[in-house]
Design an enzyme around this catalytic site. Structure first.
Site: not given
Length: 215
Positions: A18, A48, A52, A54, A58, A159, A171
């Site tokens: 990210w 992340h 991975h 979550d 998170h 989410h 993800e």
């Protein structure tokens, strides 16, 4: 018998992360030449990057951490479906592919699997999509994108909707070379007691010797 298919993103120093997050970095500061016996590596990473899981923490201050999650969710039968023709993972899209009960669902979208390039757009899971998954009995959903929500979202509708229906999230699974069908899955998070997420090694194997070989 089928063979295990690795659907994890390779974890290396070129792995996209990210924007603004901690990228993955591995190095070997202690070498066999130095110690006379062993090499010892070190890693620095976000929780992340790559494929991975979550945890609710998170996106919720009082949410469960990775080690609080039921390990059974990450082991067992799963169904792989291709929704690459759709712009959203909503009820309509899901109904076009699956109507029978399934506990684990892996979804291929139109995003090409390129672990070294962070995408500019993803196919999000909608509130009605999460509700339909709940109707099917889904307890874990995996997507081939870095988020189940639009990348710019602050509300994180997907989410929170998945949390509402007690559906765990994976993800960045790699599904480009996987055909639709029924598989066994193992995608275990690390036992990180206080973490908001965890890298996983995700693998699947065809069930009942069906025509599920990778493309």
């Amino acid at each position: 018998m089928g063979v295990w298919i690795d659907i994890s993103q390779p974890i290396n120093n070129n792995l996209a992360c990210w924007p603004g997050d901690q990228s993955f970095h591995f190095h070997t500061p202690v070498t066999k030449e130095m110690t006379g016996s062993v090499n010892i590596g070190r890693i620095k990473t976000s929780t992340h990057v790559g494929t991975h899981a979550d945890a609710p923490y998170h996106f919720m201050e009082d949410g469960k951490r990775i080690l609080d999650l039921e390990i059974d969710r990450y082991i067992g039968p799963c169904k792989v479906i291709d929704l690459s023709a759709f712009d959203e993972i909503n009820e309509t899209a899901l109904k076009s592919k699956v109507k029978e009960d399934t506990e684990r669902l892996l979804i291929r979208t139109s995003l090409p699997n390129n672990p070294e390039q962070f995408p500019t757009d993803v196919t999000p899971i909608t509130a009605d999509g999460a509700a339909y998954m709940h109707f099917l009995g889904v307890k874990l959903v995996g997507v081939d994108t870095p988020s189940v929500d639009p990348l710019s979202s602050k509300e994180l509708v997907g989410h929170h909707a998945l949390f509402k229906y007690d559906i765990n999230i994976l993800e960045n699974v790699m599904l480009d070379q996987v055909v639709e069908g029924d598989y066994e899955m193992i995608a275990l998070p690390l036992p990180l007691q206080d973490a908001d997420g965890s890298l996983v090694r995700a693998v699947i194997k065809p069930i009942n010797g069906g025509n599920h070989d990778a493309k």
